[in-house]
Design an enzyme around this catalytic site. Structure first.
Site: not given
Lengths: 274, 191
Positions: B14, B41, B134
């Site tokens: 991310s 992401h 995540d």
């Protein structure tokens, strides 16, 4: 495979749903379905997917709850603004030459796409000569679509996307907000027919000038995708348009030759002359 | 380590992903035999600019994953922005617009868990820099089915929350620097 038992259970549950209620998820892409059934199992507090099967077989009131897990498709108004922009600038000028129009929103879920298209057609002066068919297999989703009420938290995003689609009105002209909900005008659904229809088991719908079916085919396996695309082909007038989701294509379909690329960037196809 | 044993590599990243991936992926040799599935992401309204960027720098194919595409060795597949990427049991790819998980779509957990389901043992899961949680559950699932779990060393991560959460969920995961991860993956491919 580590979860082979769960795979068997998923298969049996889908078979049971079909035999008992004629909802056919047997050819849905398996990874998503399994994920959703696992969520359903946890949230409904049953120990196994077999137990879930037992409940839904014997208790019809469980069916809507399970359908909600199996069919939930999160959608937004004017998702992918460039798709709506392409419809506005490239497709609607063609459609405006017809005295009356039919548009099918296949797999309309909670109706976000229905209202997006209704607003688009109003803005371009085609609404009053169009009949929109909004179909889904989930009765609760159809009821939500018909109600046209969305959480106001989502409106900011909808408004932004509407503007990026080339919107000629203000989105706020089309809804009234109260108690945290934005309710879209009844006038936007005066020409919408909400109807139960399954791309898996049902037949050709009507002679359509535009079919919009976005992010539905990704949930199907290849043979079922092919069935649905064949249905679209047979439901379109000649030179009618088909719009898919931005990551979907006809590339792998046996029916691809029946369609021409119309706006390839935005996954809009046109039915060739038969 | 043989190709028999290892089937695919999963990477989740991310905040800070670009620098990390630019250090790892272009180092892989043209003959790299395993498929690599990546979730990064990125804001939903934007195209994934990482794909063309890495395409120009990598020796193996880099592409955005397509729905129903069979997974092939020596290809790096990126989840498209605003879609989850899943692996089917026939080892093809599937996309979905289901709700975001951990506020993310694509979600690392969704990829890792479905891949663990489809491949079973033989996966290598790698969690890199990021500012959320995540991937932690997904990495644990990969490990639970017999896969290798790797977490970027927090000392050099641009954002440490994601490596920290992954390590908390999988305390026995290997902690490695970017350089060590690159060497490890390269060796996997050479075996």
């Amino acid at each position: 495979m580590p979860d082979a038992i769960e795979d068997i259970e998923v298969q049996l549950l889908l078979e049971a749903l079909f035999q008992r209620y004629h909802y056919d998820f047997r050819h849905y892409a398996r990874a998503s379905i399994k994920r959703r059934l696992t969520q359903a199992r946890t949230q409904l507090g049953v120990p196994t997917i077999s137990a879930l099967q037992d409940r839904v077989l014997h208790d019809p009131s469980m069916l809507p709850r399970l359908l909600d897990f199996l069919t939930v498709q999160v959608s937004e108004m004017f998702r992918d603004p460039s798709y709506y922009k392409a419809l506005r600038e490239k497709v609607l000028p063609h459609l405006s030459t017809y005295p009356s129009l039919k548009v099918w929103i296949a797999g309309c879920s909670n109706g976000e796409e229905v209202y997006s298209l209704a607003i688009l057609f109003k803005e371009e002066g085609l609404y009053d000569r169009t009949i929109f068919y909004a179909t889904d297999i989930n009765p609760e989703a159809l009821a939500a679509a018909e109600a046209g009420a969305y959480s106001v938290d989502r409106i900011r995003k909808f408004t932004e996307s509407h503007q990026r689609s080339g919107g000629k009105s203000s989105l706020s002209d089309h809804y009234s907000a109260a108690y945290g909900r934005a309710v879209f005008d009844k006038g936007l659904r005066s020409r919408v027919v909400f109807s139960d229809h399954s791309l898996v088991t049902d037949a050709v719908f009507a002679e359509m000038h535009l079919i919009s079916c976005r992010n539905v085919l990704i949930y199907f396996d290849r043979p079922l995708q092919d069935r649905a695309i064949g249905l679209f082909r047979d439901s379109l007038t000649r030179k009618g348009f088909l719009g898919l989701g931005s990551k979907e294509s006809l590339r792998f379909s046996t029916h691809a030759p029946a369609f021409a690329d119309f706006a390839p960037e935005d996954k809009i196809y046109q039915r060739r002359e038969p | 380590m043989t190709g028999e044993r290892h089937k695919a590599i999963l990477i989740g990243a991310s905040a800070g992903a670009v620098q990390a991936l630019l250090a790892i992926l272009p180092a892989l040799p043209a003959s790299f035999p395993l498929p690599i599935l990546v979730v990064v992401h990125i804001p939903p309204d934007r195209d994934n600019m990482l794909v063309p960027l890495l395409q120009s720098k990598c020796r193996i194919t880099v592409k955005e994953a397509e729905d129903k595409e069979p997974i092939e060795g020596g290809v790096i597949y990126f989840a498209p922005s605003d879609y989850h990427l899943l692996v089917e049991t026939d080892r093809s790819l599937a996309l979905s617009t289901d709700e975001p998980m951990n506020f993310s779509r694509p979600s690392i957990d969704v990829l890792f868990e479905s891949a663990a389901d489809a491949f079973g043992a033989g996966l290598v899961g790698v969690i890199l820099t990021g500012a959320n949680h995540d991937g932690a559950q997904g990495l644990r699932t990969v490990q639970a089915v017999g896969g290798v779990a790797i977490v970027q060393d927090r000392a050099e991560a641009y954002a440490t929350a994601m490596p920290d959460a992954a390590l908390q969920a999988c305390p026995s995961a290997h902690t490695m620097t970017i350089a060590a991860i690159t060497t490890y993956l390269t060796r996997l491919g050479a075996a």
